[in-house]
Scaffold this motif. Structure first.
Motif, PDB file in Angstrom:
ATOM      1  N   ARG A 119     -18.828  12.053  28.973  1.00 38.16           N
ATOM      2  CA  ARG A 119     -17.900  12.313  29.686  1.00 38.16           C
ATOM      3  C   ARG A 119     -16.538  11.683  29.368  1.00 38.16           C
ATOM      4  NH1 ARG A 119     -19.948   8.957  34.249  1.00 38.16           N
ATOM      5  NH2 ARG A 119     -18.339   7.368  34.422  1.00 38.16           N
ATOM      6  N   PHE A 120     -15.387  12.014  29.693  1.00 37.08           N
ATOM      7  CA  PHE A 120     -13.880  11.547  29.466  1.00 37.08           C
ATOM      8  C   PHE A 120     -13.293  10.938  30.661  1.00 37.08           C
ATOM      9  CE2 PHE A 120     -14.786  14.290  26.077  1.00 37.08           C
ATOM     10  CZ  PHE A 120     -14.146  13.638  24.893  1.00 37.08           C
ATOM     11  N   ASP A 121     -13.117   9.596  30.741  1.00 31.33           N
ATOM     12  CA  ASP A 121     -12.638   8.772  31.926  1.00 31.33           C
ATOM     13  C   ASP A 121     -11.134   8.400  31.206  1.00 31.33           C
ATOM     14  OD1 ASP A 121     -14.867   9.344  33.106  1.00 31.33           O
ATOM     15  OD2 ASP A 121     -15.596   7.263  33.491  1.00 31.33           O
ATOM     16  N   ILE A 122     -10.345   7.961  32.282  1.00 26.74           N
ATOM     17  CA  ILE A 122      -9.150   7.532  32.206  1.00 26.74           C
ATOM     18  C   ILE A 122      -8.695   6.229  32.982  1.00 26.74           C
ATOM     19  CG2 ILE A 122      -6.242   7.806  32.089  1.00 26.74           C
ATOM     20  CD1 ILE A 122      -7.040  10.749  31.665  1.00 26.74           C
ATOM     21  N   ILE A 123      -8.591   5.117  32.431  1.00 31.21           N
ATOM     22  CA  ILE A 123      -8.133   4.130  33.303  1.00 31.21           C
ATOM     23  C   ILE A 123      -6.441   3.820  33.157  1.00 31.21           C
ATOM     24  CG2 ILE A 123      -8.051   1.748  33.392  1.00 31.21           C
ATOM     25  CD1 ILE A 123     -10.734   2.454  34.411  1.00 31.21           C
ATOM     26  N   THR A 124      -5.998   3.986  34.264  1.00 30.77           N
ATOM     27  CA  THR A 124      -4.467   3.895  34.476  1.00 30.77           C
ATOM     28  C   THR A 124      -4.219   2.358  34.854  1.00 30.77           C
ATOM     29  OG1 THR A 124      -3.969   4.835  36.459  1.00 30.77           O
ATOM     30  CG2 THR A 124      -3.979   6.216  34.492  1.00 30.77           C
ATOM     31  N   ILE A 125      -3.059   1.791  34.535  1.00 35.76           N
ATOM     32  CA  ILE A 125      -2.800   0.357  34.893  1.00 35.76           C
ATOM     33  C   ILE A 125      -1.328   0.354  35.250  1.00 35.76           C
ATOM     34  CG2 ILE A 125      -2.870  -2.053  34.435  1.00 35.76           C
ATOM     35  CD1 ILE A 125      -5.536  -1.625  32.759  1.00 35.76           C
ATOM     36  N   HIS A 126      -1.031  -0.090  36.610  1.00 35.49           N
ATOM     37  CA  HIS A 126       0.321  -0.065  36.916  1.00 35.49           C
ATOM     38  C   HIS A 126       0.742  -1.470  37.664  1.00 35.49           C
ATOM     39  CE1 HIS A 126       0.365   4.385  36.822  1.00 35.49           C
ATOM     40  NE2 HIS A 126      -0.789   4.151  37.166  1.00 35.49           N
ATOM     41  N   PRO A 127       1.795  -2.150  37.354  1.00 36.94           N
ATOM     42  CA  PRO A 127       2.093  -3.097  38.046  1.00 36.94           C
ATOM     43  C   PRO A 127       2.013  -2.854  39.650  1.00 36.94           C
ATOM     44  CG  PRO A 127       3.847  -2.811  36.523  1.00 36.94           C
ATOM     45  CD  PRO A 127       3.110  -1.443  36.462  1.00 36.94           C
ATOM     46  N   ASP A 128       1.655  -3.889  40.315  1.00 34.65           N
ATOM     47  CA  ASP A 128       1.299  -3.727  41.699  1.00 34.65           C
ATOM     48  C   ASP A 128       2.521  -4.434  42.616  1.00 34.65           C
ATOM     49  OD1 ASP A 128       0.817  -3.719  44.535  1.00 34.65           O
ATOM     50  OD2 ASP A 128      -1.216  -3.968  44.120  1.00 34.65           O
ATOM     51  N   ARG A 129       3.518  -3.681  42.951  1.00 34.07           N
ATOM     52  CA  ARG A 129       4.740  -4.068  43.319  1.00 34.07           C
ATOM     53  C   ARG A 129       4.515  -5.135  44.736  1.00 34.07           C
ATOM     54  NH1 ARG A 129       7.025  -3.078  38.978  1.00 34.07           N
ATOM     55  NH2 ARG A 129       7.590  -1.062  38.528  1.00 34.07           N
ATOM     56  N   ASN A 130       3.321  -4.850  45.175  1.00 35.63           N
ATOM     57  CA  ASN A 130       3.129  -5.501  46.695  1.00 35.63           C
ATOM     58  C   ASN A 130       2.574  -6.860  46.413  1.00 35.63           C
ATOM     59  OD1 ASN A 130       4.282  -3.390  48.059  1.00 35.63           O
ATOM     60  ND2 ASN A 130       2.393  -2.208  47.984  1.00 35.63           N
ATOM     61  N   ARG A 131       1.755  -7.175  45.200  1.00 33.92           N
ATOM     62  CA  ARG A 131       1.045  -8.242  44.931  1.00 33.92           C
ATOM     63  C   ARG A 131       1.466  -8.606  43.506  1.00 33.92           C
ATOM     64  NH1 ARG A 131      -4.561  -5.634  46.117  1.00 33.92           N
ATOM     65  NH2 ARG A 131      -4.523  -5.792  43.940  1.00 33.92           N
ATOM     66  N   ASP A 132       0.744  -9.841  43.136  1.00 38.27           N
ATOM     67  CA  ASP A 132       1.307 -10.251  41.644  1.00 38.27           C
ATOM     68  C   ASP A 132      -0.281  -9.500  40.982  1.00 38.27           C
ATOM     69  OD1 ASP A 132       3.027 -11.891  41.414  1.00 38.27           O
ATOM     70  OD2 ASP A 132       1.929 -13.700  41.783  1.00 38.27           O
ATOM     71  N   GLY A 133       0.055  -9.110  39.951  1.00 33.73           N
ATOM     72  CA  GLY A 133      -0.946  -8.294  39.078  1.00 33.73           C
ATOM     73  C   GLY A 133      -0.756  -7.079  38.994  1.00 33.73           C
ATOM     74  N   ASN A 134      -1.753  -6.278  38.645  1.00 33.89           N
ATOM     75  CA  ASN A 134      -1.797  -4.883  38.318  1.00 33.89           C
ATOM     76  C   ASN A 134      -2.744  -4.072  39.175  1.00 33.89           C
ATOM     77  OD1 ASN A 134       0.140  -5.036  36.068  1.00 33.89           O
ATOM     78  ND2 ASN A 134      -1.548  -5.602  34.783  1.00 33.89           N
ATOM     79  N   GLN A 135      -2.296  -2.683  39.269  1.00 29.84           N
ATOM     80  CA  GLN A 135      -3.397  -1.901  40.004  1.00 29.84           C
ATOM     81  C   GLN A 135      -3.882  -1.068  38.881  1.00 29.84           C
ATOM     82  OE1 GLN A 135      -1.055   0.780  42.665  1.00 29.84           O
ATOM     83  NE2 GLN A 135      -3.033   1.824  43.149  1.00 29.84           N
ATOM     84  N   VAL A 136      -5.460  -0.893  39.035  1.00 33.56           N
ATOM     85  CA  VAL A 136      -6.169  -0.312  38.491  1.00 33.56           C
ATOM     86  C   VAL A 136      -6.650   0.954  38.993  1.00 33.56           C
ATOM     87  CG1 VAL A 136      -8.170  -0.250  36.751  1.00 33.56           C
ATOM     88  CG2 VAL A 136      -6.943  -2.380  37.152  1.00 33.56           C
ATOM     89  N   ASN A 137      -6.475   2.278  38.269  1.00 30.73           N
ATOM     90  CA  ASN A 137      -6.835   3.480  38.849  1.00 30.73           C
ATOM     91  C   ASN A 137      -7.823   3.975  37.944  1.00 30.73           C
ATOM     92  OD1 ASN A 137      -7.183   5.611  40.611  1.00 30.73           O
ATOM     93  ND2 ASN A 137      -5.346   6.887  39.265  1.00 30.73           N
ATOM     94  N   TRP A 138      -9.143   4.103  38.328  1.00 32.43           N
ATOM     95  CA  TRP A 138     -10.260   4.873  37.334  1.00 32.43           C
ATOM     96  C   TRP A 138     -10.333   6.613  37.718  1.00 32.43           C
ATOM     97  CZ3 TRP A 138     -16.080   3.216  38.140  1.00 32.43           C
ATOM     98  CH2 TRP A 138     -16.663   3.709  36.810  1.00 32.43           C
ATOM     99  N   ILE A 139      -9.962   7.210  36.730  1.00 27.37           N
ATOM    100  CA  ILE A 139     -10.290   8.702  36.871  1.00 27.37           C
ATOM    101  C   ILE A 139     -11.492   9.036  36.139  1.00 27.37           C
ATOM    102  CG2 ILE A 139      -9.162  10.933  36.617  1.00 27.37           C
ATOM    103  CD1 ILE A 139      -6.479   9.407  36.615  1.00 27.37           C
ATOM    104  N   ARG A 140     -12.590   9.419  36.937  1.00 33.08           N
ATOM    105  CA  ARG A 140     -13.886   9.749  36.343  1.00 33.08           C
ATOM    106  C   ARG A 140     -13.595  11.129  35.747  1.00 33.08           C
ATOM    107  NH1 ARG A 140     -16.885   6.834  40.803  1.00 33.08           N
ATOM    108  NH2 ARG A 140     -16.845   4.711  40.133  1.00 33.08           N
ATOM    109  N   ASN A 141     -14.298  11.661  34.881  1.00 31.82           N
ATOM    110  CA  ASN A 141     -14.458  13.153  34.268  1.00 31.82           C
ATOM    111  C   ASN A 141     -13.081  13.675  34.538  1.00 31.82           C
ATOM    112  OD1 ASN A 141     -16.649  14.403  33.495  1.00 31.82           O
ATOM    113  ND2 ASN A 141     -17.529  14.825  35.351  1.00 31.82           N
TER     114      ASN A 141
END
Length: 126
Positions: free
Chosen positions: A100-122
């Motif tokens: 399968r093909f997954d996508i991981i997107t990473i965005h700066p998290d404006r509410n916290r230090d660090g990044n937000q990770v989003n995992w889109i399966r299939n």
């Protein structure tokens, strides 16, 4: 024939490292990183139990020019499909394992230090 490429972009490397750590915490096992062939490049190739997973990692500082999810266009998907087919043929996995093909997107998290990770399966199919 295939070769490996070195990730030159430090931001891209950091995003890939974060995605890899995130996925390993979810139980996936790394097979290959930055697999490249004439058809294209696969950021991460991992196993999720018996399934071979081809993962595209996308990082965006902002959505001013489109989201990270939108950046995986049909053209990019076609290149990923060709690279994945090359990988499976090279390692003789074509008829042996589901994938399968997954996508991981990473965005700066404006509410916290660090990044937000989003995992889109299939995220898309072959």
């Amino acid at each position: 024939m295939f070769w490996k490429t070195k990730v030159n972009n430090q931001t891209g490397l950091a995003a890939e490292n974060q995605a890899l750590a995130f996925l390993q915490k979810q139980g996936l096992r790394l097979r290959e990183r930055n697999y490249a062939c004439k058809a294209g490049e696969l950021d991460l190739v991992m196993n999720d139990k018996d399934t071979l997973v081809f993962i595209e990692v996308r990082f965006r500082k902002s959505d001013n020019y489109g989201s990270a999810e939108e950046s995986v266009t049909h053209r990019k998907q076609a290149r990923l499909n060709r690279a994945a087919a090359h990988y499976m043929q090279t390692f003789r996995l074509t008829d042996k394992v589901p994938c399968r093909f997954d996508i991981i997107t990473i965005h700066p998290d404006r509410n916290r230090d660090g990044n937000q990770v989003n995992w889109i399966r299939n995220a898309f199919g072959p």
